[in-house]
Design an enzyme around this catalytic site. Structure first.
Site, short mmCIF file in Angstrom:
data_model
loop_
_atom_site.label_atom_id
_atom_site.label_comp_id
_atom_site.label_asym_id
_atom_site.label_seq_id
_atom_site.Cartn_x
_atom_site.Cartn_y
_atom_site.Cartn_z
N TYR A 286 40.85 16.82 69.96
CA TYR A 286 41.27 15.51 70.47
C TYR A 286 40.43 14.39 69.87
O TYR A 286 40.96 13.34 69.51
CB TYR A 286 41.26 15.49 72.01
CG TYR A 286 42.57 16.06 72.53
CD1 TYR A 286 43.72 15.27 72.58
CD2 TYR A 286 42.68 17.40 72.89
CE1 TYR A 286 44.93 15.80 73.00
CE2 TYR A 286 43.89 17.93 73.31
CZ TYR A 286 45.01 17.13 73.36
OH TYR A 286 46.22 17.63 73.75
N HIS B 274 53.44 10.75 78.69
CA HIS B 274 52.51 11.85 78.43
C HIS B 274 51.05 11.38 78.45
O HIS B 274 50.18 12.05 77.88
CB HIS B 274 52.85 12.54 77.10
CG HIS B 274 54.17 13.25 77.15
ND1 HIS B 274 54.88 13.62 76.02
CD2 HIS B 274 54.93 13.65 78.20
CE1 HIS B 274 56.01 14.23 76.37
NE2 HIS B 274 56.07 14.24 77.69
#
Ligand code: BJW
Ligand code: ZN
Length: 270
Positions: A63, A115
């Site tokens: 990430y 999301h």
């Protein structure tokens, strides 16, 4: 295009669903397809709660790599055209599946992020949500400005090789590990965003599906809900998708080109 814009001029309520294709022209890889992220990485090893519980360090490194890429990217003409469109219709909602925040940076305000957002945080144990500022406070390495300024070499040294599990952010409420503020497979979507999205799909005159493979549920059902309620369904995507055959208009070209052209024509004729 001419016939379509004539119809669009009559619309009072417009909803737009966007996906990774809209940010592709800002240099952010899509998920599926030939250069997609899922071709190089296994989603079950990275975008699930199970993966995070098994190996949080590995998940956070992936990430942070994406966050650095996004921090250095800029909104493109497609994001800007969508931000213009919200001013041209009395009712408008942008429903994005993208977690990169580029729509907001381009000026969109009437939007929901289905999301989540990659710069925010979420505790998977107690559910506490961390805003971008709050996450940066408990995890300075996730700060946009910090990441933007890291050279590739520094990123490799400090994050890919140097990050330790004990440095990962811990929840201020329950002490568990905080993960990125995105929705993984098997997780539910933010309730408020989802109900606004369904309402907008059910009540619009024109629904756009832009730059999404329309494979991931429940987002992928929104275009079909809109169509069933009588909306004109439009797809902007260089490739066919499972919803293509239900569309009234399809534009097989990059979204920045098509959307800029639409906004130009709308403005000319108003
Ligand atoms: C261009 C372009 C250019 C290129 N211009 N275009 C019902 C049936 C079956 C399965 C399910 C179901 N309900 C739920 C599920 C399970 C699952 C699911 O849908 N799986 C499917 C894969 C089958 N859904 C979920 O788990 C969801 N949760 C849920 O429903 O909870 C309740 C529940 C749980 C369990 C069981 C049942 C119910 C959550 C989904 C979360 C998705 N998360 C991700 C990762 C986010 C975090 C992160 O970023 O790391 O979200 S997955 C990934 O896919 C990401 C995206 O937002 C999402 C959609 O991808 P998108 O945007 O469409 O990108 P691509 O790459 O697929 O497509 C890009 C497109 O752009 C392509 O078409 C190109 O052609 C095009 N393009 N250049 C325009 N220049
Ligand atoms: Zn917690």
């Amino acid at each position: 295009m001419k016939d379509f814009v004539e119809l669009l001029l009559k619309a009072k309520s417009v909803s737009i669903l966007t996906g990774a294709g809209v940010s592709a022209e800002s240099g952010i890889p899509t998920f599926r397809g030939k250069d997609g992220l899922w071709n190089k990485y296994d989603p079950t090893e990275l975008a699930t709660l199970y993966a995070f519980e098994e190996d949080p360090l590995r998940v956070w490194k992936w990430y942070l790599w994406r966050m650095r890429l996004i921090a250095s990217a800029r909104p493109n003409a497609g994001h800007r055209a969508i931000a213009e469109m919200e001013k041209l219709f009395p009712k408008f909602l942008l429903i994005t599946q993208n977690v990169d925040g580029l729509h907001k940076r381009a000026g969109s305000r009437k939007l929901v992020e289905l999301h989540g957002n990659i710069f925010e945080g979420k505790c998977r144990s107690c559910g506490k949500h961390y805003s971008e500022e709050e996450l940066s406070r408990i995890f300075p390495l996730a700060d946009k400005n910090y990441l933007r300024e890291l050279s590739e070499e520094e990123f490799k040294e400090r994050i890919l090789n140097g990050l330790k599990e004990r440095e990962l952010p811990e929840c201020l409420i329950c002490g568990s590990l905080v993960g990125p503020g995105v929705v993984w497979f098997g997780e539910s979507l933010p309730e408020n965003a989802l109900s606004q999205a369904f309402k907008a799909a059910e009540n619009c005159d024109v629904f756009f599906s832009v730059g999404t493979s329309a494979l991931v549920q429940p987002a992928a059902s929104l275009p079909l809900i809109a169509k069933r309620q009588g909306a004109i369904l439009v797809e902007i995507n260089p490739e066919e998708t499972p919803i293509s055959s239900y569309c009234d208009f399809t534009f097989r070209a990059p979204s920045s080109e098509v959307l800029s052209e639409i906004v130009l024509r709308l403005k000319e004729q108003r």
